[in-house]
Design a protein around this motif. Structure first.
Motif, mmCIF file in Angstrom:
data_model
loop_
_atom_site.group_PDB
_atom_site.id
_atom_site.type_symbol
_atom_site.label_atom_id
_atom_site.label_comp_id
_atom_site.label_asym_id
_atom_site.label_seq_id
_atom_site.Cartn_x
_atom_site.Cartn_y
_atom_site.Cartn_z
ATOM 1 N N ILE A 92 0.822 -1.212 0.000
ATOM 2 C CA ILE A 92 0.000 0.000 0.000
ATOM 3 C C ILE A 92 0.852 1.256 0.000
ATOM 4 C CG2 ILE A 92 -1.757 1.298 1.285
ATOM 5 C CD1 ILE A 92 -2.876 -1.286 0.247
ATOM 6 N N MET A 93 1.924 1.243 0.788
ATOM 7 C CA MET A 93 2.729 2.443 0.959
ATOM 8 C C MET A 93 4.190 2.083 1.181
ATOM 9 S SD MET A 93 1.329 3.380 4.787
ATOM 10 C CE MET A 93 2.720 4.384 5.294
ATOM 11 N N ASP A 94 5.055 3.040 0.920
ATOM 12 C CA ASP A 94 6.495 2.863 1.142
ATOM 13 C C ASP A 94 6.871 3.339 2.535
ATOM 14 O OD1 ASP A 94 7.056 1.800 -1.388
ATOM 15 O OD2 ASP A 94 7.171 3.805 -2.273
ATOM 16 N N LEU A 95 7.997 2.866 2.998
ATOM 17 C CA LEU A 95 8.472 3.206 4.329
ATOM 18 C C LEU A 95 8.690 4.704 4.497
ATOM 19 C CD1 LEU A 95 9.402 1.943 7.048
ATOM 20 C CD2 LEU A 95 11.693 1.774 6.067
ATOM 21 N N ASP A 96 9.090 5.366 3.425
ATOM 22 C CA ASP A 96 9.379 6.803 3.530
ATOM 23 C C ASP A 96 8.145 7.680 3.316
ATOM 24 O OD1 ASP A 96 9.020 6.343 0.855
ATOM 25 O OD2 ASP A 96 10.879 7.320 0.198
ATOM 26 N N GLN A 97 6.976 7.063 3.137
ATOM 27 C CA GLN A 97 5.745 7.835 2.987
ATOM 28 C C GLN A 97 5.093 8.056 4.351
ATOM 29 O OE1 GLN A 97 3.708 5.378 -0.136
ATOM 30 N NE2 GLN A 97 3.483 7.355 -1.174
ATOM 31 N N THR A 98 4.520 9.239 4.530
ATOM 32 C CA THR A 98 3.768 9.512 5.752
ATOM 33 C C THR A 98 2.326 9.045 5.569
ATOM 34 O OG1 THR A 98 3.210 11.744 4.996
ATOM 35 C CG2 THR A 98 5.210 11.487 6.335
ATOM 36 N N PHE A 99 1.648 8.808 6.678
ATOM 37 C CA PHE A 99 0.252 8.385 6.584
ATOM 38 C C PHE A 99 -0.544 8.941 7.751
ATOM 39 C CE2 PHE A 99 1.942 5.260 9.446
ATOM 40 C CZ PHE A 99 0.879 4.742 10.189
ATOM 41 N N ALA A 100 -1.872 8.883 7.616
ATOM 42 C CA ALA A 100 -2.780 9.319 8.672
ATOM 43 C C ALA A 100 -4.028 8.461 8.595
ATOM 44 C CB ALA A 100 -3.122 10.792 8.524
ATOM 45 N N ILE A 101 -4.727 8.348 9.706
ATOM 46 C CA ILE A 101 -5.935 7.534 9.777
ATOM 47 C C ILE A 101 -7.087 8.365 10.328
ATOM 48 C CG2 ILE A 101 -7.016 5.459 10.754
ATOM 49 C CD1 ILE A 101 -4.069 4.414 11.120
ATOM 50 N N ASP A 102 -8.180 8.432 9.576
ATOM 51 C CA ASP A 102 -9.419 9.039 10.049
ATOM 52 C C ASP A 102 -10.355 7.907 10.453
ATOM 53 O OD1 ASP A 102 -8.572 11.655 9.440
ATOM 54 O OD2 ASP A 102 -9.159 11.382 7.342
ATOM 55 N N ALA A 103 -10.813 7.910 11.701
ATOM 56 C CA ALA A 103 -11.671 6.835 12.197
ATOM 57 C C ALA A 103 -13.022 7.381 12.641
ATOM 58 C CB ALA A 103 -10.994 6.098 13.352
ATOM 59 N N VAL A 104 -14.068 6.627 12.307
ATOM 60 C CA VAL A 104 -15.429 6.937 12.758
ATOM 61 C C VAL A 104 -15.991 5.674 13.391
ATOM 62 C CG1 VAL A 104 -17.748 7.643 12.097
ATOM 63 C CG2 VAL A 104 -15.763 8.635 10.931
ATOM 64 N N VAL A 105 -16.426 5.781 14.646
ATOM 65 C CA VAL A 105 -16.911 4.620 15.387
ATOM 66 C C VAL A 105 -18.322 4.893 15.905
ATOM 67 C CG1 VAL A 105 -16.516 3.126 17.379
ATOM 68 C CG2 VAL A 105 -14.563 4.016 16.089
ATOM 69 N N SER A 106 -19.225 3.924 15.721
ATOM 70 C CA SER A 106 -20.585 4.065 16.242
ATOM 71 C C SER A 106 -21.142 2.703 16.636
ATOM 72 C CB SER A 106 -21.499 4.716 15.199
ATOM 73 O OG SER A 106 -21.611 3.907 14.041
ATOM 74 N N HIS A 107 -21.879 2.684 17.759
ATOM 75 C CA HIS A 107 -22.586 1.488 18.228
ATOM 76 C C HIS A 107 -21.667 0.262 18.294
ATOM 77 C CE1 HIS A 107 -26.258 3.815 17.859
ATOM 78 N NE2 HIS A 107 -25.944 4.083 16.602
ATOM 79 N N SER A 108 -20.484 0.444 18.825
ATOM 80 C CA SER A 108 -19.508 -0.645 18.914
ATOM 81 C C SER A 108 -18.961 -0.747 20.329
ATOM 82 C CB SER A 108 -18.359 -0.410 17.925
ATOM 83 O OG SER A 108 -18.838 -0.335 16.591
ATOM 84 N N THR A 109 -18.222 -1.822 20.591
ATOM 85 C CA THR A 109 -17.620 -1.978 21.912
ATOM 86 C C THR A 109 -16.529 -0.939 22.144
ATOM 87 O OG1 THR A 109 -16.114 -3.635 20.987
ATOM 88 C CG2 THR A 109 -18.108 -4.443 22.081
ATOM 89 N N PHE A 110 -15.985 -0.405 21.060
ATOM 90 C CA PHE A 110 -15.027 0.692 21.159
ATOM 91 C C PHE A 110 -15.807 2.006 21.284
ATOM 92 C CE2 PHE A 110 -12.990 -2.683 18.814
ATOM 93 C CZ PHE A 110 -11.720 -2.740 19.353
ATOM 94 N N GLU A 111 -15.381 2.852 22.183
ATOM 95 C CA GLU A 111 -16.104 4.094 22.428
ATOM 96 C C GLU A 111 -15.443 5.312 21.793
ATOM 97 O OE1 GLU A 111 -16.671 4.576 26.588
ATOM 98 O OE2 GLU A 111 -17.957 2.808 26.806
ATOM 99 N N HIS A 112 -14.141 5.254 21.569
ATOM 100 C CA HIS A 112 -13.413 6.438 21.119
ATOM 101 C C HIS A 112 -12.736 6.194 19.776
ATOM 102 C CE1 HIS A 112 -14.160 8.270 24.980
ATOM 103 N NE2 HIS A 112 -13.644 7.214 25.584
ATOM 104 N N SER A 113 -13.061 7.036 18.798
ATOM 105 C CA SER A 113 -12.471 6.893 17.469
ATOM 106 C C SER A 113 -10.960 7.136 17.492
ATOM 107 C CB SER A 113 -13.146 7.859 16.495
ATOM 108 O OG SER A 113 -13.017 9.202 16.944
#
Length: 356
Positions: A92-113
């Protein structure tokens, strides 16, 4: 991720604002994609790499175009971590590439995105560290690769974000005001109004000119992504086809209608906002299409020809009213007295419903 052939189809998801799903579906139909399915604030479809590029350039009511890479169930932290690691992230990506993750969570055992995003980041970083002894860096502002994680009832869709920065940030609006209108919302309201892109279009409370510019881009057949200042997310992908993207871009440029297709008129009572709108209109190259003047809406009159009027009164921003019903009555009286009954009108109630 292996180099994508131009003809290969894959699943995609276009996100939008609530109430604009059907409008977005029609935009995707125009791109001749397949298997269009309307959801909640999203439309799923299937298409090829060219159509992914076109969706980012042409969809006026899309916020992001996502490309799912994994679907799985995560009942707990261990499930999530292990499932994320099942993807070979070196494809998917190279080691020298930066990345970020946008998370949206609803109605799950996890409470915080944020926690889900952090755990996903750890799984990716640990995979690289184990394989190479090094790790890629996170850049929340301008990542080379942006990922999107959507979790609902513990079902996870992990996607590549092909758009990068939100598609509502067209790039033409350098001057704004205290009550700016989202460009995607503006385009959606215009589409819902049924405006034919030929009759007169009026915004008597123009502000920074968003309605006017979005209407003009529709009339002139200008792709909204053409003004973009930052790279699209897909430009950092390993399977990005620069030659194909250049072809899509040049085709979009060639489709623009140079001669004005409709009379588009705006007013505002504040000279500073008229100046700001004119600068934005100039940035969009639409000064020959849009006419904006300093005027008080309550003293304006409609042209003789039929058209569509759309306004976004800046409630409690530039219009401060203790009695909202009286304000509406004043607006209604002005429309009744100064604007012909034959003129189709699209009033702020729809905007308020969409905003809610």
């Amino acid at each position: 991720m292996a180099k994508q052939k131009q003809s290969d189809n894959f699943n995609m998801i276009a996100t939008t604002l609530s109430g604009l799903e059907e409008v977005l579906a029609k935009e995707l139909e125009a791109l001749e994609v397949e298997y269009i399915k309307v959801g909640n604030r999203a439309v799923s479809f299937s298409g090829n790499l060219r159509q992914l590029y076109e969706a980012n350039l042409w969809c006026r009511t899309a916020i992001r175009i996502l490309r799912p890479i994994r679907n799985f169930k995560a009942r707990n932290e261990r499930d999530l971590y292990e499932q994320v690691q099942k993807t070979n992230w070196a494809e998917i990506m190279d080691l020298d590439q930066t990345f970020a993750i946008d998370a949206v969570v609803s109605h799950s055992t996890f409470e915080h995105s944020l926690f889900v995003a952090q755990l996903t980041k750890d799984a990716i970083v640990d995979q690289f560290r184990k394989a190479t002894g090094e790790r890629p860096s996170v850049d929340r502002i301008r990542p080379d690769v942006r990922l999107n994680l959507h979790m609902h009832e513990n079902m996870v869709t992990l996607s590549l974000d092909s758009s990068g920065d939100s598609l509502h940030r067209r790039g033409y609006r350098l001057q704004t005001n205290v009550a700016p209108l989202n460009e995607v919302l503006a385009a959606g309201i215009i589409a819902l109004s049924g405006w034919d892109k030929k009759s007169i279009f009026i915004d008597p409370m123009a502000g920074s000119g968003t309605f006017l510019i979005e209407a003009a881009m529709m009339a002139q057949n200008i792709a909204p992504g053409i003004f973009r200042r930052d790279p699209f997310g897909f430009e950092g992908w390993k399977d990005h086809n620069e030659e194909l993207f250049e072809m899509v871009w040049k085709t979009a440029e060639a489709k623009e209608k140079r001669e004005p297709q409709a009379q588009i008129i705006g007013y505002d009572i504040d000279p500073d906002y008229v100046l700001a709108a004119r600068k934005n209109i100039e940035n969009a190259g639409l000064s020959h299409v849009i006419k904006i003047e300093l005027a008080d809406f309550f003293k304006t009159e409609a042209p003789a020809e039929e058209g569509v009027l759309i306004m976004n009164p800046p409630y409690n921003e530039r219009i401060v009213s203790d009695d909202i019903h009286q304000l509406y009555k004043q607006i209604g009286d002005t429309l009744k007295n100064n604007y012909q009954a034959s003129t189709p009108l699209y009033l702020p109630e729809t905007w308020m419903l969409l905003k809610a």
